[in-house]
Structures are given as structure tokens and as C-alpha cells.
Design a protein around this motif. Structure first.
Motif, PDB file in Angstrom:
ATOM      1  N   ASN A 130       0.851  -1.183   0.000  1.00  0.00           N
ATOM      2  CA  ASN A 130       0.000   0.000   0.000  1.00  0.00           C
ATOM      3  C   ASN A 130       0.890   1.238   0.000  1.00  0.00           C
ATOM      4  O   ASN A 130       2.075   1.157   0.318  1.00  0.00           O
ATOM      5  CB  ASN A 130      -0.929  -0.006   1.219  1.00  0.00           C
ATOM      6  N   SER A 133       0.066   7.693   0.495  1.00  0.00           N
ATOM      7  CA  SER A 133      -0.703   8.698  -0.240  1.00  0.00           C
ATOM      8  C   SER A 133      -0.607   8.389  -1.724  1.00  0.00           C
ATOM      9  O   SER A 133       0.344   7.735  -2.163  1.00  0.00           O
ATOM     10  CB  SER A 133      -0.166  10.106   0.042  1.00  0.00           C
ATOM     11  N   PRO A 134      -1.586   8.829  -2.505  1.00  0.00           N
ATOM     12  CA  PRO A 134      -1.510   8.569  -3.945  1.00  0.00           C
ATOM     13  C   PRO A 134      -0.422   9.402  -4.603  1.00  0.00           C
ATOM     14  O   PRO A 134      -0.449  10.626  -4.554  1.00  0.00           O
ATOM     15  CB  PRO A 134      -2.913   8.975  -4.449  1.00  0.00           C
ATOM     16  N   LYS A 135       0.556   8.732  -5.174  1.00  0.00           N
ATOM     17  CA  LYS A 135       1.665   9.442  -5.824  1.00  0.00           C
ATOM     18  C   LYS A 135       2.184   8.573  -6.963  1.00  0.00           C
ATOM     19  O   LYS A 135       2.604   7.431  -6.747  1.00  0.00           O
ATOM     20  CB  LYS A 135       2.762   9.724  -4.805  1.00  0.00           C
ATOM     21  N   THR A 136       2.154   9.112  -8.167  1.00  0.00           N
ATOM     22  CA  THR A 136       2.575   8.353  -9.343  1.00  0.00           C
ATOM     23  C   THR A 136       4.026   7.884  -9.211  1.00  0.00           C
ATOM     24  O   THR A 136       4.369   6.786  -9.648  1.00  0.00           O
ATOM     25  CB  THR A 136       2.421   9.218 -10.612  1.00  0.00           C
ATOM     26  N   ASN A 163      -5.210   4.362  -2.902  1.00  0.00           N
ATOM     27  CA  ASN A 163      -3.919   5.023  -3.106  1.00  0.00           C
ATOM     28  C   ASN A 163      -3.121   4.381  -4.241  1.00  0.00           C
ATOM     29  O   ASN A 163      -2.503   5.072  -5.049  1.00  0.00           O
ATOM     30  CB  ASN A 163      -3.107   4.992  -1.814  1.00  0.00           C
ATOM     31  N   TYR A 165      -4.429   2.570  -6.730  1.00  0.00           N
ATOM     32  CA  TYR A 165      -5.178   2.812  -7.970  1.00  0.00           C
ATOM     33  C   TYR A 165      -4.930   4.226  -8.495  1.00  0.00           C
ATOM     34  O   TYR A 165      -4.620   4.425  -9.674  1.00  0.00           O
ATOM     35  CB  TYR A 165      -6.666   2.595  -7.732  1.00  0.00           C
ATOM     36  N   LEU A 166      -5.038   5.224  -7.616  1.00  0.00           N
ATOM     37  CA  LEU A 166      -4.846   6.613  -8.041  1.00  0.00           C
ATOM     38  C   LEU A 166      -3.410   6.875  -8.476  1.00  0.00           C
ATOM     39  O   LEU A 166      -3.159   7.697  -9.361  1.00  0.00           O
ATOM     40  CB  LEU A 166      -5.230   7.565  -6.901  1.00  0.00           C
ATOM     41  N   SER A 167      -2.450   6.165  -7.880  1.00  0.00           N
ATOM     42  CA  SER A 167      -1.045   6.348  -8.242  1.00  0.00           C
ATOM     43  C   SER A 167      -0.740   5.823  -9.639  1.00  0.00           C
ATOM     44  O   SER A 167       0.224   6.248 -10.275  1.00  0.00           O
ATOM     45  CB  SER A 167      -0.147   5.631  -7.231  1.00  0.00           C
ATOM     46  N   SER A 168      -1.567   4.895 -10.115  1.00  0.00           N
ATOM     47  CA  SER A 168      -1.310   4.284 -11.425  1.00  0.00           C
ATOM     48  C   SER A 168      -2.124   4.906 -12.546  1.00  0.00           C
ATOM     49  O   SER A 168      -1.902   4.611 -13.714  1.00  0.00           O
ATOM     50  CB  SER A 168      -1.657   2.784 -11.361  1.00  0.00           C
ATOM     51  N   ARG A 169      -3.054   5.772 -12.193  1.00  0.00           N
ATOM     52  CA  ARG A 169      -4.038   6.221 -13.178  1.00  0.00           C
ATOM     53  C   ARG A 169      -3.442   7.055 -14.302  1.00  0.00           C
ATOM     54  O   ARG A 169      -3.978   7.103 -15.401  1.00  0.00           O
ATOM     55  CB  ARG A 169      -5.148   7.007 -12.467  1.00  0.00           C
TER      56      ARG A 169
END
Length: 209
Positions: A130, A133-136, A163, A165-169
Motif C-alpha cells: 500500500n 498517499s496517492p503518488k505516481t 492510493n 489505484y490513483l497512483s497508477s491512473r
């Protein structure tokens, strides 16, 4: 089939998991794969195409020439499709392209796709992870550690993980899904399938019926 479990830095954890032969080791059924992929792509179509037919064209309704004696074909409306500016004959109409497949066939197709990827050594099992935070950048680091780079990859998680999912978007070559969202097209379209430990049990449960 035993597969080593890696961490997100790409290092071997020293543990191994057994991939079910009923899910990852069957003889692939090509026709089931074809039908499931065909249904998936058909469901992506909006089906909103439309062209105007003669009844929808604005134009005169008078009979443009007499019925007989002209030596040419009879014609009753300038809105006919044979004339410039007329309606289109047999043009596309809005419709749904979806069709039904039974559950057993779709299950067989997905097991076939996973078996193909497993046989080609395109499956990677990682321990659950995990992000705080969401970060690419975090997700890109995972891709580099697993030696995926710009290759198409599919990450299968055991549960919702916002987190990750949003990091990979933002990455067009990587996709993150839950184990319940596995589909034949997605599995075969990826160069590498990265499966978390917690998702294996759910995959086996869903596809071993």
C-alpha cells in the motif's frame, strides 16, 4: 506450479505460493477466449451512430417528374437516397452491440487466459502493499523494481486500494484492478500480470467453481 513471492522492491521474500492447476494450469480453450474478448470489445462500443434517412431529410415532398414517359426510372421524392442531398439508405441506427455469454464459458475463458500467461512465465506474485498517499512516483518505483518499465502491466489486488489505484491512473501502460474485475481481454493484453498474495485466494474462489 510454485512461484516465488517478491516484495515491491523486486527482492525474493524467500516464500513461495502454489498456483492452482485448475485455474493457472488448464489447456487453453481458444474459442472461449475469442467469445469473451469479442463480448468485452462489443460492450465498449457506444452504438450511438446515426445517419438521416429519407423521412428525416428536409426537402420538397412534390413528385419531381411524371411517372411514365420520361425514359428514365420513376422517382417520387427529391429526398430519395439515389439523389444528392437525399437520405442515406440502410444507414446506421443507434443500437446495442452487447450479447450474452453464460458464466461457465466466461470462467473457462479467464482460466485459459491466466494459464497462457502462467505458461509463458508472465505472472509475478508480490506481497500485499500500500502507499501512504496517492503518488505516481511511488508506482513508477514499483514498476522499475519489478523490471516492468514501459511494458504493459496488469496489477491484480485483493481488495480496494485507492492510493495504489490513483497512483497508477496517469500511466497508460499500467492498470490496477481488483481480483473480482479480472477479464480475459485485460489479462491477454498485458505483458506481465502482477498478482498480490491476498488476491490469489479470491481468484481461485471465483474461477474454481
Amino acid at each position: 506450479m510454485e512461484v516465488a513471492v517478491l516484495d515491491i522492491t523486486g527482492k525474493d521474500t524467500g516464500r513461495k505460493v502454489e498456483l492452482s492447476s485448475d485455474v493457472f494450469g488448464i489447456a487453453p480453450n481458444d474459442h472461449a477466449i475469442y467469445l469473451d474478448v469479442k463480448q468485452y470489445l462489443a460492450n465498449q462500443r457506444q452504438g450511438t451512430h446515426k445517419s438521416k434517412e429519407r423521412a428525416e431529410i428536409a426537402g420538397s415532398t412534390r413528385k419531381i417528374k411524371k411517372q411514365k414517359g420520361t425514359g428514365t426510372a420513376r422517382a417520387g421524392s427529391i429526398k430519395s437516397g439515389v439523389f444528392r442531398g437525399g437520405g442515406r439508405m440502410f444507414g446506421p441506427r443507434p443500437r446495442s452491440y452487447s450479447f450474452k455469454l453464460n458464466k461457465n464459458l466466461k470462467r473457462l475463458a479467464r482460466k485459459s487466459a491466466l494459464s497462457i500467461q502462467a505458461n509463458d512465465n508472465n505472472l509475478v506474485v508480490v506481497e500485499d502493499f500500500n502507499f501512504d498517499s496517492p503518488k505516481t512516483k511511488h508506482f513508477v518505483d514499483v514498476l522499475k523494481a519489478l523490471d516492468l518499465g514501459a511494458r504493459k502491466s496488469l496489477f491484480v489486488l485483493g481488495s480496494d486500494n485507492a492510493n495504489v489505484y490513483l497512483s497508477s491512473r496517469n500511466l497508460k501502460n499500467s492498470k490496477v484492478i481488483n481480483a473480482s474485475e479480472i477479464n480475459t481481454y485485460g489479462v491477454l493484453n498485458a505483458s506481465k500480470i502482477v498478482i498480490t498474495e491476498s488476491s490469489l485466494e479470491e481468484i481461485n474462489t471465483n474461477l474454481s467453481k
